[in-house]
Structures are given as structure tokens and as C-alpha cells.
Design an enzyme around this catalytic site. Sequence first.
Site, PDB file in Angstrom:
ATOM      1  CG  HIS A 116      -2.096  -1.087   1.180  1.00 18.94           C
ATOM      2  ND1 HIS A 116      -3.008  -1.742   2.315  1.00 18.94           N
ATOM      3  CD2 HIS A 116      -2.164  -2.268  -0.280  1.00 18.94           C
ATOM      4  CE1 HIS A 116      -3.687  -2.662   1.841  1.00 18.94           C
ATOM      5  NE2 HIS A 116      -3.318  -3.014   0.335  1.00 18.94           N
ATOM      6  CB  THR A 183      -4.457  -7.423   8.419  1.00 24.00           C
ATOM      7  OG1 THR A 183      -5.364  -6.834   7.984  1.00 24.00           O
ATOM      8  CG2 THR A 183      -4.298  -8.809   8.192  1.00 24.00           C
ATOM      9  CG  ASN A 208      -5.762  -9.591  14.330  1.00 19.31           C
ATOM     10  OD1 ASN A 208      -4.799  -8.735  13.541  1.00 19.31           O
ATOM     11  ND2 ASN A 208      -7.206  -9.311  13.864  1.00 19.31           N
TER      12      ASN A 208
HETATM   13  C1  BJW Z   1      -3.724  -6.119  16.656  1.00 20.28           C
HETATM   14  C2  BJW Z   1      -3.193  -4.831  18.259  1.00 20.28           C
HETATM   15  C3  BJW Z   1      -2.113  -5.495  18.369  1.00 20.28           C
HETATM   16  C4  BJW Z   1      -4.869  -3.746  17.399  1.00 20.28           C
HETATM   17  N1  BJW Z   1      -2.003  -7.223  18.118  1.00 20.28           N
HETATM   18  N2  BJW Z   1      -3.182  -6.531  16.654  1.00 20.28           N
HETATM   19  C5  BJW Z   1     -16.038  -4.457  -2.102  1.00 20.28           C
HETATM   20  C6  BJW Z   1     -16.071  -5.331  -2.211  1.00 20.28           C
HETATM   21  C7  BJW Z   1     -15.347  -6.120  -2.500  1.00 20.28           C
HETATM   22  C8  BJW Z   1     -13.741  -4.963  -2.672  1.00 20.28           C
HETATM   23  C9  BJW Z   1     -14.176  -4.280  -3.050  1.00 20.28           C
HETATM   24  C10 BJW Z   1     -15.526  -3.231  -2.796  1.00 20.28           C
HETATM   25  N3  BJW Z   1     -15.090  -2.232  -3.088  1.00 20.28           N
HETATM   26  C11 BJW Z   1     -14.076  -1.892  -3.067  1.00 20.28           C
HETATM   27  C12 BJW Z   1     -13.420  -2.510  -3.027  1.00 20.28           C
HETATM   28  C13 BJW Z   1     -11.797  -2.513  -3.482  1.00 20.28           C
HETATM   29  C14 BJW Z   1     -11.303  -2.090  -2.124  1.00 20.28           C
HETATM   30  C15 BJW Z   1     -11.398  -2.749  -0.632  1.00 20.28           C
HETATM   31  O1  BJW Z   1     -10.729  -3.572  -0.327  1.00 20.28           O
HETATM   32  N4  BJW Z   1     -13.140  -2.211  -0.217  1.00 20.28           N
HETATM   33  C16 BJW Z   1     -12.581  -2.449   1.559  1.00 20.28           C
HETATM   34  C17 BJW Z   1     -13.238  -1.460   1.917  1.00 20.28           C
HETATM   35  C18 BJW Z   1     -14.245  -3.493   0.519  1.00 20.28           C
HETATM   36  N5  BJW Z   1      -9.261  -2.206  -2.532  1.00 20.28           N
HETATM   37  C19 BJW Z   1      -8.849  -1.340  -3.265  1.00 20.28           C
HETATM   38  O2  BJW Z   1      -9.811   0.153  -3.780  1.00 20.28           O
HETATM   39  C20 BJW Z   1      -7.336  -1.679  -3.636  1.00 20.28           C
HETATM   40  N6  BJW Z   1      -7.219  -1.886  -4.482  1.00 20.28           N
HETATM   41  C21 BJW Z   1      -7.843  -2.093  -5.205  1.00 20.28           C
HETATM   42  O3  BJW Z   1      -8.518  -3.569  -5.518  1.00 20.28           O
HETATM   43  O4  BJW Z   1      -7.366  -2.735  -6.801  1.00 20.28           O
HETATM   44  C22 BJW Z   1      -7.954  -3.401  -7.549  1.00 20.28           C
HETATM   45  C23 BJW Z   1      -7.336  -4.591  -7.639  1.00 20.28           C
HETATM   46  C24 BJW Z   1      -8.468  -6.141  -7.495  1.00 20.28           C
HETATM   47  C25 BJW Z   1      -7.752  -7.708  -7.506  1.00 20.28           C
HETATM   48  C26 BJW Z   1      -6.283  -7.227  -7.696  1.00 20.28           C
HETATM   49  C27 BJW Z   1      -5.443  -6.210  -7.420  1.00 20.28           C
HETATM   50  C28 BJW Z   1      -6.074  -4.874  -7.641  1.00 20.28           C
HETATM   51  C29 BJW Z   1      -6.618  -0.455  -2.476  1.00 20.28           C
HETATM   52  C30 BJW Z   1      -7.069  -1.189  -1.526  1.00 20.28           C
HETATM   53  C31 BJW Z   1      -6.184   0.468  -0.854  1.00 20.28           C
HETATM   54  C32 BJW Z   1      -6.268   0.832   0.584  1.00 20.28           C
HETATM   55  N7  BJW Z   1      -5.437   1.245   1.457  1.00 20.28           N
HETATM   56  C33 BJW Z   1      -6.010   2.277   2.579  1.00 20.28           C
HETATM   57  C34 BJW Z   1      -5.224   3.256   2.920  1.00 20.28           C
HETATM   58  C35 BJW Z   1      -4.219   3.573   3.175  1.00 20.28           C
HETATM   59  C36 BJW Z   1      -3.441   4.980   3.315  1.00 20.28           C
HETATM   60  C37 BJW Z   1      -3.384   5.204   4.369  1.00 20.28           C
HETATM   61  O5  BJW Z   1      -2.482   4.486   5.260  1.00 20.28           O
HETATM   62  O6  BJW Z   1      -3.400   7.016   4.701  1.00 20.28           O
HETATM   63  O7  BJW Z   1      -4.658   1.064   3.331  1.00 20.28           O
HETATM   64  S1  BJW Z   1      -6.589   1.287   3.656  1.00 20.28           S
HETATM   65  C38 BJW Z   1      -6.363   1.346   4.966  1.00 20.28           C
HETATM   66  O8  BJW Z   1      -6.552  -0.392   4.705  1.00 20.28           O
HETATM   67  C39 BJW Z   1      -4.684   1.198   4.992  1.00 20.28           C
HETATM   68  C40 BJW Z   1      -4.246  -0.090   5.646  1.00 20.28           C
HETATM   69  O9  BJW Z   1      -3.610  -1.141   4.895  1.00 20.28           O
HETATM   70  C41 BJW Z   1      -6.051  -0.868   5.468  1.00 20.28           C
HETATM   71  C42 BJW Z   1      -5.932  -2.739   5.964  1.00 20.28           C
HETATM   72  O10 BJW Z   1      -6.340  -2.351   7.263  1.00 20.28           O
HETATM   73  P1  BJW Z   1      -5.839  -3.122   8.898  1.00 20.28           P
HETATM   74  O11 BJW Z   1      -4.179  -3.210   8.681  1.00 20.28           O
HETATM   75  O12 BJW Z   1      -6.030  -4.566   8.167  1.00 20.28           O
HETATM   76  O13 BJW Z   1      -5.776  -2.315  10.229  1.00 20.28           O
HETATM   77  P2  BJW Z   1      -7.316  -2.463  10.863  1.00 20.28           P
HETATM   78  O14 BJW Z   1      -7.474  -1.116  11.617  1.00 20.28           O
HETATM   79  O15 BJW Z   1      -8.290  -2.583   9.445  1.00 20.28           O
HETATM   80  O16 BJW Z   1      -6.778  -3.533  11.611  1.00 20.28           O
HETATM   81  C43 BJW Z   1      -6.007  -3.666  12.960  1.00 20.28           C
HETATM   82  C44 BJW Z   1      -5.677  -5.028  13.286  1.00 20.28           C
HETATM   83  O17 BJW Z   1      -4.847  -5.022  13.785  1.00 20.28           O
HETATM   84  C45 BJW Z   1      -7.656  -5.436  13.908  1.00 20.28           C
HETATM   85  O18 BJW Z   1      -7.917  -6.764  13.623  1.00 20.28           O
HETATM   86  C46 BJW Z   1      -7.301  -5.558  14.928  1.00 20.28           C
HETATM   87  O19 BJW Z   1      -7.486  -6.412  16.379  1.00 20.28           O
HETATM   88  C47 BJW Z   1      -5.628  -5.865  15.500  1.00 20.28           C
HETATM   89  N8  BJW Z   1      -4.726  -4.871  16.023  1.00 20.28           N
HETATM   90  N9  BJW Z   1      -4.666  -4.453  17.704  1.00 20.28           N
HETATM   91  C48 BJW Z   1      -2.414  -7.621  17.091  1.00 20.28           C
HETATM   92  N10 BJW Z   1      -1.322  -4.290  19.543  1.00 20.28           N
END
Ligand code: BJW
Length: 242
Positions: A116, A183, A208
Site C-alpha cells: 500500500h 489485520t 491477531n
Molecule cells: C492488533 C493489535 C495488537 C490491534 N496486536 N493485533 C467491495 C468488495 C470487495 C472489494 C471492494 C469493494 N469495493 C471496493 C473494493 C476494493 C477496495 C476494498 O477492499 N474496499 C473494502 C473497503 C471493501 N480495495 C481497493 O480499492 C484496493 N485496490 C484494488 O482493489 O485494486 C483492484 C485490484 C483487484 C484485484 C487485485 C488487485 C487489484 C486498494 C486498497 C488500498 C487500501 N488503502 C488503505 C489506505 C492507505 C493509506 C493510509 O494509510 O492512509 O490501506 S485503507 C487502510 O486499510 C490501509 C490499510 O493498509 C488497510 C488495511 O487495514 P488493516 O491494516 O487491516 O487495519 P485495521 O485497523 O482495519 O485492522 C487492525 C487489526 O489489528 C484489527 O483486526 C485489530 O484487532 C488488530 N490489532 N491492535 C495484534 N496490539
Amino acid sequence: MGGMNGKSNGIRNIVVLTGAGVSAESGIDTFRASDGLWEQHRVEDVATPEAFERDPDLVQRFYDMRREAVQTKDPNPAHFALAKLQRELDGNLLIVTQNIDDLHERAGAEDVLHMHGEILNAWCTSCDVRSRWTGTLIERPACPECGDAALRPDIVWFGEMPYRMDEIFDAIREADLFVSIGTSGAVYPAAGFVRDAKSLGVATLELNLERSQGSHWFDESRLGPAGTIVPEWVQEILDNKG
Ligand code: BJW
């Protein structure tokens, strides 16, 4: 996960996917916790190309603040344990991170794939060159390469293609184990890697704080803070290495 408790676990190649939870104990906010980042900003206001077009100052300010904050944080025991595993495993460990911070690298990891993007990079939309960037972008500085005032954070926003997908799939194909750490499984394509791994016969493990959206897809889920359960798991792998 056959063999994981035996003397030789037969695990040579591992792909680890990390998310915001691995950096939480370093003091970096996660996204979807009730006090997480998105509570203060609507996702669609800051993390889409449309938002950047509509209000570049808001988006640049949001990332300028986070770029500054990241540089005041330090890696935690989970980052250090993964770096140690990368050094000592008799095989390959690819760390695929969704995180835009550099804490894996600062803990000593070398093979880190930022799917990302990276907050400490600026990407010139004019000449397409990425430059390391530790300061602010809101004042629209010139690109060090071409001089145009066309820099944006090197971040993959919603609707944009995550980086190096082919390399990730190749590594999963070669892996004996896929491990997802800290995640929520809410964002694709990363959230789908566990199913890709399973369909290829790769063993899967989740570490997690709580069960994630895709927990049921994993062969095994271990719950707890990453700073505790990641070092425990790493030691287990290194103790049992064949
Ligand atoms: C702990 C802890 C501790 C806490 N110990 N654990 C409908 C259906 C399906 C997909 C889509 C849809 N509509 C749109 C889409 C696609 C979209 C998407 O997925 N949307 C969803 C919302 C549904 N995705 C995209 O657009 C991506 N691109 C794409 O799909 O291109 C086409 C393609 C298709 C196929 C193949 C290839 C390409 C791009 C996604 C870009 C994501 N960007 C972000 C923002 C980055 C910028 C920024 O940082 O500001 O990335 S979004 C944000 O979420 C960030 C993260 O990397 C990402 C994931 O979040 P993460 O890391 O999981 O964090 P949290 O907070 O959600 O979870 C934390 C976890 O840790 C929790 O479970 C806690 O319990 C745990 N935790 N403390 C261990 N101490």
C-alpha cells in the site's frame, strides 16, 4: 498444521502479511478501532484519488501529520521478532506489509514489500519518480527529479492498484506457510490472500488481537497482542526448524 509441533516442521518458505495491528503497540493508530484513524477522517475524504483532486490540502495535511508522527515511533517486539526470523530461517521469509510506516525496516528486516506504499516516499505524478521524503508536501515543493510541483504521498488509495501483486502471488505459491498478523481482513486484495494460499495447499495461521473478518478461513488463529504472540511464534518456528 501438520508437523508444526514436531522437531522438524518442514517449513522453509513463509509469507507474512502484516497490518496496522503490528504497529499498534508502537503507538501508531489502527484504522478501524473505535478510536482509530478513520474516526477523525472519513475514508472517502482522504484515501481516494477523488478526494485528493477535490481537496488536496486536506489530504496533504492528513499525510503530512502522519509522516511526522511515524518518525517519532519505534519498532516493537513484533517487528524485531520478524526481522530475526528473516535472518535465521532456513528458507525465505517475505514480509508483505499493508503498513505505510518503516518500522519493519527499522527493526532490521530487509525483504519488505509495501503493497500500500510508503509514507516516507513522495511520488511525482509528472515524471513518475519516487523520492524519499521526510518533510511536508502541503506547500507543494518541487520534485527533486523534474522540478514540477506535482508530488503526492506514495500511498495506494481505494480504487488504485496495490503494488507488486505478481511478486506477492509468486511468493504465496512457493510458500509452506502464510501468516497474517494484525489485520482486520476488511480490505482487498490483501484480505483474499488467505483464500489464495488455502487453494494452493499452503498452511495458514492468523495472529491477531481479536478474530478478524476472515478468521474462519485460517487453519489456526492465535489471539493476543502482536508484541507478545509474534515473538512466541517466531521462537517456536526457530526451535523446530528442520
Ligand atoms: C492488533 C493489535 C495488537 C490491534 N496486536 N493485533 C467491495 C468488495 C470487495 C472489494 C471492494 C469493494 N469495493 C471496493 C473494493 C476494493 C477496495 C476494498 O477492499 N474496499 C473494502 C473497503 C471493501 N480495495 C481497493 O480499492 C484496493 N485496490 C484494488 O482493489 O485494486 C483492484 C485490484 C483487484 C484485484 C487485485 C488487485 C487489484 C486498494 C486498497 C488500498 C487500501 N488503502 C488503505 C489506505 C492507505 C493509506 C493510509 O494509510 O492512509 O490501506 S485503507 C487502510 O486499510 C490501509 C490499510 O493498509 C488497510 C488495511 O487495514 P488493516 O491494516 O487491516 O487495519 P485495521 O485497523 O482495519 O485492522 C487492525 C487489526 O489489528 C484489527 O483486526 C485489530 O484487532 C488488530 N490489532 N491492535 C495484534 N496490539
